[in-house]
Design a protein around this motif. Structure first.
Motif, PDB file in Angstrom:
ATOM      1  N   SER A   1       7.302   1.905  -2.615  1.00  0.00           N
ATOM      2  CA  SER A   1       7.626   1.165  -3.648  1.00  0.00           C
ATOM      3  C   SER A   1       8.387   1.889  -4.497  1.00  0.00           C
ATOM      4  O   SER A   1       9.016   1.521  -5.323  1.00  0.00           O
ATOM      5  N   TRP A   2       8.251   3.158  -4.638  1.00  0.00           N
ATOM      6  CA  TRP A   2       9.100   4.279  -5.667  1.00  0.00           C
ATOM      7  C   TRP A   2      10.693   4.172  -5.112  1.00  0.00           C
ATOM      8  O   TRP A   2      11.419   4.158  -6.057  1.00  0.00           O
TER       9      TRP A   2
ATOM     10  N   TYR B   1       6.942  -5.616  -4.726  1.00  0.00           N
ATOM     11  CA  TYR B   1       5.956  -6.426  -5.799  1.00  0.00           C
ATOM     12  C   TYR B   1       6.767  -7.545  -6.297  1.00  0.00           C
ATOM     13  O   TYR B   1       6.803  -7.545  -7.462  1.00  0.00           O
TER      14      TYR B   1
ATOM     15  N   ARG C   1       2.008  -2.414  -9.315  1.00  0.00           N
ATOM     16  CA  ARG C   1       0.933  -1.968  -8.320  1.00  0.00           C
ATOM     17  C   ARG C   1      -0.564  -2.483  -8.773  1.00  0.00           C
ATOM     18  O   ARG C   1      -1.376  -3.386  -8.402  1.00  0.00           O
ATOM     19  N   LYS C   2      -0.758  -2.133 -10.119  1.00  0.00           N
ATOM     20  CA  LYS C   2      -1.911  -2.375 -10.826  1.00  0.00           C
ATOM     21  C   LYS C   2      -1.936  -3.746 -11.198  1.00  0.00           C
ATOM     22  O   LYS C   2      -3.092  -4.654 -11.147  1.00  0.00           O
TER      23      LYS C   2
ATOM     24  N   GLY D   1       9.968  -0.658  -6.906  1.00  0.00           N
ATOM     25  CA  GLY D   1       8.897  -1.630  -7.157  1.00  0.00           C
ATOM     26  C   GLY D   1       9.249  -3.005  -6.551  1.00  0.00           C
ATOM     27  O   GLY D   1       8.709  -4.023  -6.657  1.00  0.00           O
TER      28      GLY D   1
ATOM     29  N   ARG E   1       0.669  -1.134  -0.064  1.00  0.00           N
ATOM     30  CA  ARG E   1      -0.066  -0.016   0.118  1.00  0.00           C
ATOM     31  C   ARG E   1       0.732   1.175   0.143  1.00  0.00           C
ATOM     32  O   ARG E   1       0.386   2.406  -0.253  1.00  0.00           O
ATOM     33  N   SER E   2       2.172   1.045   0.511  1.00  0.00           N
ATOM     34  CA  SER E   2       2.913   2.420   0.478  1.00  0.00           C
ATOM     35  C   SER E   2       3.343   2.794  -1.014  1.00  0.00           C
ATOM     36  O   SER E   2       4.522   2.076  -1.464  1.00  0.00           O
ATOM     37  N   ARG E   3       2.984   3.707  -1.669  1.00  0.00           N
ATOM     38  CA  ARG E   3       3.368   4.333  -3.101  1.00  0.00           C
ATOM     39  C   ARG E   3       4.912   4.736  -3.031  1.00  0.00           C
ATOM     40  O   ARG E   3       5.885   4.558  -3.549  1.00  0.00           O
TER      41      ARG E   3
END
Length: 324
Positions: free
Chosen positions: A250-251, A258, A274-275, A255, A245-247
């Motif tokens: 992730s950046w 994931y 994410r998508k 990434g 959930r943490s964008r």
């Protein structure tokens, strides 16, 4: 990330840094840029997913060379061995560790492994300094024995390229600072090592928490050298996500939270993970396949600690000896 890496080094090499504290701060800032290049830029580029252009991917892959490692060696170690043979003992180079670390239940166990969950962090921190000095050359020799670098004069050319790039790297990260910074050489060397320690700790922790955790599998091949399930199911069984959930996080790590999506679709840029994760999770649920994930990075690290302790103290249960 390139700016975060190079800007502090430019300031250091300007000769205006007079304080040991400031020197350490600049090197450590550079460490975060180095980690960002390793986890984001070069990682996508060497997988061929940074751009649709092969030329851009090739040149952006050279950013790994700019931080002291080598794209040619990494591509074999990571793209070929790790992604093909994930969590398979003696085949996945990410879990092939020195004798004092045990990342697989099928690796030989020594008495000191019972403490590895305590001392592993020191070696994670030292991992990139080992990488930029000796590990690439050790791997080149081993990969040659495995059947790589078999074209005429290829081995010699690879070694020359690796040496050349490393000389370039050390020239602006250590040699030039030793010449221009008006501080004792041991302080400069220690600050340089601190940069690598931060980078190594970040990168190693991110990568290992995705695979060496209690919920992942460590399958063994049968007598014919075959793994029971197909490659896609194998990736789902041996890989775990975290902090979905943490964008910002992730950046920050390219990434790599994931990891399941990355292992299933390594040729797709991480900005889409994410998508994609929603589709992968729903499909896994539809077919009754495990989709492993932890809500936070802290939870994933704690799982990794538990796994290291488990690997160091006892054999894993028989039900975890392969994919069921």
């Amino acid at each position: 990330m390139l700016t975060v890496f190079f800007a502090p080094l430019i300031i250091i090499n300007s000769g205006i840094v007079l304080s040991p504290l400031m020197l350490f701060i600049l090197y450590i800032i550079s460490a975060f840029g180095m980690a960002g290049i390793g986890m984001g830029i070069m990682h996508d580029a060497i997988h061929g997913s940074y751009s649709s252009s092969k030329r851009i991917n090739k040149y952006m892959g050279y950013t790994l060379n700019l931080i002291g490692a080598n794209a040619i060696v990494w591509k074999i170690q990571h793209n070929v061995l790790h992604h093909t043979y994930t969590n398979i003992d003696e085949a996945d180079d990410d879990i092939n560790a020195p004798f004092f670390l045990r990342f697989s239940p099928h690796a030989k166990k020594y008495w000191l492994h019972q403490f590895q969950h305590l001392y592993v962090w020191l070696f994670y921190g030292l991992s990139t300094i080992s990488w930029v000095t000796a590990k690439d050359f050790v791997r080149i020799v081993r990969y040659k024995k495995m059947g790589f670098f078999n074209e005429k004069n290829e081995l010699g050319k690879v070694i020359l390229k690796v040496v050349g790039w490393k000389l370039v790297y050390f020239s602006y990260t250590l040699i030039l600072p030793l010449l221009v910074v008006p501080l004792a050489p041991w302080i400069i060397i220690l600050a340089f090592i601190s940069m690598h320690f931060v980078t190594g700790l970040l990168i190693s922790t991110i990568f290992q928490t995705a695979h060496v955790v209690p919920s992942t599998e460590f399958p063994l091949p049968d007598e014919n050298g075959l793994i029971a399930n197909d490659w896609s199911i194998h990736q789902l069984a041996t890989t775990s996500n975290f902090s979905p959930r943490s964008r910002f996080f992730s950046w920050l790590i390219g990434g790599l939270n994931y990891q399941i999506e990355h292992h299933l679709l390594p040729n797709i840029c991480h900005v889409h993970y994410r998508k994609l994760s929603r589709i992968v999770a729903e499909t896994a649920k539809e077919y009754g396949i495990p989709y492993l994930t932890k809500k936070t990075f802290v939870a994933a690290v704690w799982d990794h600690v538990k796994m290291l302790r488990q690997l160091g103290n006892m054999e894993l249960e028989p039900t975890r000896q392969g994919i069921k």
